[in-house]
Design an enzyme around this catalytic site. Structure first.
Site, PDB file in Angstrom:
ATOM      1  N   GLY A 243     128.811 -46.773  88.439  1.00 14.72           N
ATOM      2  CA  GLY A 243     127.554 -47.114  87.806  1.00 14.72           C
ATOM      3  C   GLY A 243     126.555 -45.970  87.768  1.00 14.72           C
ATOM      4  O   GLY A 243     126.754 -44.903  88.365  1.00 14.72           O
ATOM      5  N   HIS A 244     125.439 -46.218  87.098  1.00 15.82           N
ATOM      6  CA  HIS A 244     124.444 -45.169  86.895  1.00 15.82           C
ATOM      7  C   HIS A 244     123.787 -44.733  88.213  1.00 15.82           C
ATOM      8  O   HIS A 244     123.639 -45.511  89.144  1.00 15.82           O
ATOM      9  CB  HIS A 244     123.385 -45.593  85.873  1.00 15.82           C
TER      10      HIS A 244
END
Length: 337
Positions: A243-244
């Site tokens: 994920g970011h």
């Protein structure tokens, strides 16, 4: 400021103009010019930031932002030097400002290999699309039907597999991206508004350091504002999700179906077994091991091995598993009446 290789920064606006566009109220400083968005921790005098949660009150007090968007109850805690916009949905308001001040560069035009390759050793197979501003280092092969977005920088001796897409990314030397990998898509960020849920613009990058391998159909999202970073020589299996804003250390191993939520920090030499799941904003120490199928909901100290769901130290997990098995086997069937 978002990286100019990937994002266009639009003309600055006054605080009053921004407030009018996002439906906020100017508390003070309406004539101040704002040129960019940033988090509280890294904003400067030309940037606008927001307070979305009371746990970041200390960051609000220390921010150097030129303007802050805050909920009504936090107006008195905003820095005296900052302009202030009041909004009941500050994160959504900040997202709208992001769209007004920054725009991702789109793949509107493909360029020829000769404009992006370091020398003749670069191989570009049929069907590849290369955006403006791309740079590809010596000895790299871009396989069939890959799409390399505007501004992407790829180092030397890399292999970019067939049907890979890469955007908003800086890639080191000797990196391998296997078929169907997706690098630099928008991270999963959303926030509520009066009209419903809206996406939060993702203004960061992906950085893959030297020697990284990313397996087939794995996804690494770009940062929301800061970067997603994969450290040197880390190996990622097929069907892995990162994920970011994650920062993964060097020489880590992520086995198939591992999922790592946003803003996770991982030390060097960490191993994730297959189908491990990691909650957001978790820190995993150097040399730790996460067993297959584990669900990690708390920080893991360096060097420890955790297992189970929710994950805990493996000795504790095994003791609990043995105890539970004994309790189950000791139960006698009820006597018939």
């Amino acid at each position: 400021m978002p990286d100019a290789r990937f994002f266009e920064t639009l003309p600055p606006l006054t605080v009053a103009a921004l407030a009018a566009e996002i439906g906020g109220e100017v508390e003070r400083g309406g004539d101040r010019l704002i040129a960019s968005v940033a988090p509280l921790s890294s904003a400067d005098g030309g940037a606008i930031a927001f307070l979305g949660d009371r746990k970041f009150a200390d960051a609000l007090a220390e921010t150097q932002a030129g303007c802050v968007i805050v909920p009504p109850e936090a107006v008195q805690t905003a820095p005296a030097a900052a302009a202030v916009i009041v909004s009941r949905t500050p994160q959504a308001a900040w997202a709208k400002v992001s769209l007004r001040l920054h725009r991702p560069l789109m793949l509107d035009k493909a360029v020829d290999r000769a404009l992006v390759a370091e020398d003749e050793s670069v191989v570009v197979e049929p069907g590849v699309v290369l955006g403006e501003g791309v740079r590809i280092g010596r000895g790299t092969r871009i396989c069939a039907n890959a799409v390399i977005g505007p501004g992407v920088q790829i180092g030397r001796d890399c292999v970019i597999g067939p049907n890979v897409s890469v955007g908003f990314a800086l890639i080191g030397d000797r990196v391998k991206l296997y078929a169907g990998a997706r690098i630099g898509e928008a991270g999963f960020g959303a926030t509520g508004t009066a009209a419903g849920v809206m996406d939060i613009p993702q203004l960061g990058r992906v950085i893959l350091q030297d020697g990284v391998t990313v397996g087939a159909n794995s996804c690494i999202d770009r940062g929301a504002y800061d970067d997603t970073v994969i450290g040197e020589n880390t190996k990622i299996d097929n069907l892995v999700m990162v994920g970011h804003n994650c920062v993964i250390g060097r020489n880590c191993l992520l086995v198939a179906n591992t999922g790592i939520s946003g803003s996770v920090t991982v030390g060097d030499n960490v191993i994730f077994g297959g189908k491990a799941g990691i909650g957001d904003h978790i820190t995993i120490g150097e040399g730790a091991r996460v067993a297959a199928g584990a669900g990690v909901l708390a920080d893991i100290p360096a060097g420890e091995t955790w297992s189970g769901y929710p994950a805990r130290p493996i000795r504790q997990f095994l003791r609990e598993t043995v105890w539970l098995a004994k309790q189950a086997s000791s139960k006698k069937a009820p006597k018939e009446s």
